[in-house]
Design a protein around this motif. Structure first.
Motif, PDB file in Angstrom:
ATOM      1  N   HIS A   1      47.090  68.995  37.951  1.00  0.00           N
ATOM      2  CA  HIS A   1      46.688  70.063  38.870  1.00  0.00           C
ATOM      3  C   HIS A   1      45.443  69.626  39.638  1.00  0.00           C
ATOM      4  CE1 HIS A   1      49.640  72.807  37.176  1.00  0.00           C
ATOM      5  NE2 HIS A   1      49.267  72.375  35.984  1.00  0.00           N
ATOM      6  N   LEU A   2      45.508  69.768  40.951  1.00  0.00           N
ATOM      7  CA  LEU A   2      44.427  69.301  41.814  1.00  0.00           C
ATOM      8  C   LEU A   2      44.449  70.077  43.121  1.00  0.00           C
ATOM      9  CD1 LEU A   2      46.614  67.657  43.541  1.00  0.00           C
ATOM     10  CD2 LEU A   2      45.895  65.656  42.266  1.00  0.00           C
ATOM     11  N   TYR A   3      43.707  69.599  44.087  1.00  0.00           N
ATOM     12  CA  TYR A   3      43.638  70.238  45.396  1.00  0.00           C
ATOM     13  C   TYR A   3      44.120  69.249  46.460  1.00  0.00           C
ATOM     14  CZ  TYR A   3      40.765  73.692  43.034  1.00  0.00           C
ATOM     15  OH  TYR A   3      40.308  74.655  42.154  1.00  0.00           O
TER      16      TYR A   3
ATOM     17  N   TYR B   1      44.959  74.560  46.152  1.00  0.00           N
ATOM     18  CA  TYR B   1      45.324  74.253  44.768  1.00  0.00           C
ATOM     19  C   TYR B   1      46.826  74.002  44.663  1.00  0.00           C
ATOM     20  CZ  TYR B   1      45.327  74.651  39.651  1.00  0.00           C
ATOM     21  OH  TYR B   1      45.436  74.394  38.312  1.00  0.00           O
TER      22      TYR B   1
ATOM     23  N   GLY C   1      41.975  67.925  39.043  1.00  0.00           N
ATOM     24  CA  GLY C   1      40.790  68.538  39.611  1.00  0.00           C
ATOM     25  C   GLY C   1      40.276  67.903  40.879  1.00  0.00           C
ATOM     26  N   SER C   2      40.814  66.758  41.242  1.00  0.00           N
ATOM     27  CA  SER C   2      40.339  66.088  42.457  1.00  0.00           C
ATOM     28  C   SER C   2      40.843  66.818  43.700  1.00  0.00           C
ATOM     29  CB  SER C   2      40.798  64.626  42.473  1.00  0.00           C
ATOM     30  OG  SER C   2      42.211  64.528  42.395  1.00  0.00           O
ATOM     31  N   ASP C   3      40.230  66.529  44.834  1.00  0.00           N
ATOM     32  CA  ASP C   3      40.627  67.129  46.106  1.00  0.00           C
ATOM     33  C   ASP C   3      41.099  66.001  47.021  1.00  0.00           C
ATOM     34  OD1 ASP C   3      41.092  68.674  48.305  1.00  0.00           O
ATOM     35  OD2 ASP C   3      39.083  69.545  48.414  1.00  0.00           O
TER      36      ASP C   3
END
Length: 290
Positions: free
Chosen positions: A166-168, A173, A252-254
């Motif tokens: 899960h990340l951006y 999101y 968690g990275s974008d």
């Protein structure tokens, strides 16, 4: 190579009773099938039209997401969309290790499905008496030729092909699998083609008939064997996943410009491979043209 027979369907009515979803994504599958249609032989185009008649459709590309649309209604088919690599440290596909479903049944993966539905269409051409629904055989095969070229449909089992990462993506999101299924294709359409999937198809097709033409010929050949060779396609996909999808995409990275602009060319090559190989396979089945 083992293949297995999957449950028979009586579900053509589902073609008209499906939810609209985007899913490599819808535009990805449309692109794969549109690219294939451009090099159908006359015999293939005729046979495809005959098989599409019960659906009322005249264009295979418009139905290339059908297998996703009926996934909830046909839960047995879910495992056939991917071939998750069971070894979290491996970047190669192994049929006996990886072509299994959650119960460990061998052959229940996208690679086995491609072999299975290829065989069903050969039965159709040969006039073999079976209970198979050959329209659905065509739609499943066309869809799965797309799926096997999406790198994260052959990603690692431990993260469900990126679904658990899960990340951006540009501050939205999501998960890594969805980025490759849909988000990057939409970004490319937005940035370069005025939100037009047909613009994307045209650009890739121009490369396939131009600067990639020699590559296209090599993509369509199965070294040492007859078509199809989906284990080769799965190997290419997990290799691309290890080299391009997973790096820099931690939980968690974008992901933004650096990721998108370095990865969308890989998406385009994979779409092109899927289209070229689908055309070659259907031409081989329906007309003996390789």
């Amino acid at each position: 190579m083992r293949s297995c027979a999957f449950p028979l369907l009586a579900s053509l009515s589902l073609l008209l009773l499906v939810p609209v979803i985007h899913g490599w994504g819808r535009d990805g599958h449309y692109t794969t099938c549109k690219l294939a249609e451009a090099t159908f032989s006359q015999a293939t185009a005729s046979q495809v039209q005959t098989l599409l008649e019960p659906t009322g459709a005249t264009d295979l590309a418009t139905l290339c997401s059908w297998a996703d649309d009926v996934r909830d209604q046909l839960p047995w088919s879910a495992a056939l969309h991917f071939a998750d690599i069971q070894d979290p440290n491996a970047c190669t596909f192994d049929y006996d290790r990886d072509c299994i479903d959650e119960n460990g049944v061998l052959g229940r993966c996208v690679v086995g499905a491609i072999h299975n539905y290829t065989g069903q269409l050969f039965d159709y051409v040969n006039g073999t008496q079976t209970n198979y629904n050959y329209t659905e055989s065509l739609l499943f095969l066309s869809h799965f030729l797309g799926d096997v070229h999406q790198p994260l449909h052959c990603g690692h089992a431990v993260d469900l092909g990126g679904n658990k990462i899960h990340l951006y993506y540009y501050n939205t999101y999501t998960n890594l699998h969805h980025v490759w299924d849909t988000n990057m294709i939409y970004s490319e359409e937005d940035d370069f083609y005025s939100q037009s999937v047909d613009g994307l198809v045209s650009a890739i097709n121009q490369n396939m008939t131009g600067v990639w033409s020699n590559l296209v010929q090599s993509w369509q050949i199965c070294s040492g064997s007859s078509l199809p060779c989906p284990s080769v396609y799965a190997n290419e996909s997990i290799s691309a996943a290890c080299q391009w999808a997973y790096p820099d995409a931690t939980a968690g990275s974008d992901l933004g410009d650096d990721y998108f602009y370095s990865r969308y060319p890989i998406v385009n090559v994979q779409l092109a491979k899927g289209g070229a190989r689908l055309a070659a396979l259907l031409n081989y089945i329906f007309s003996g043209s390789s």
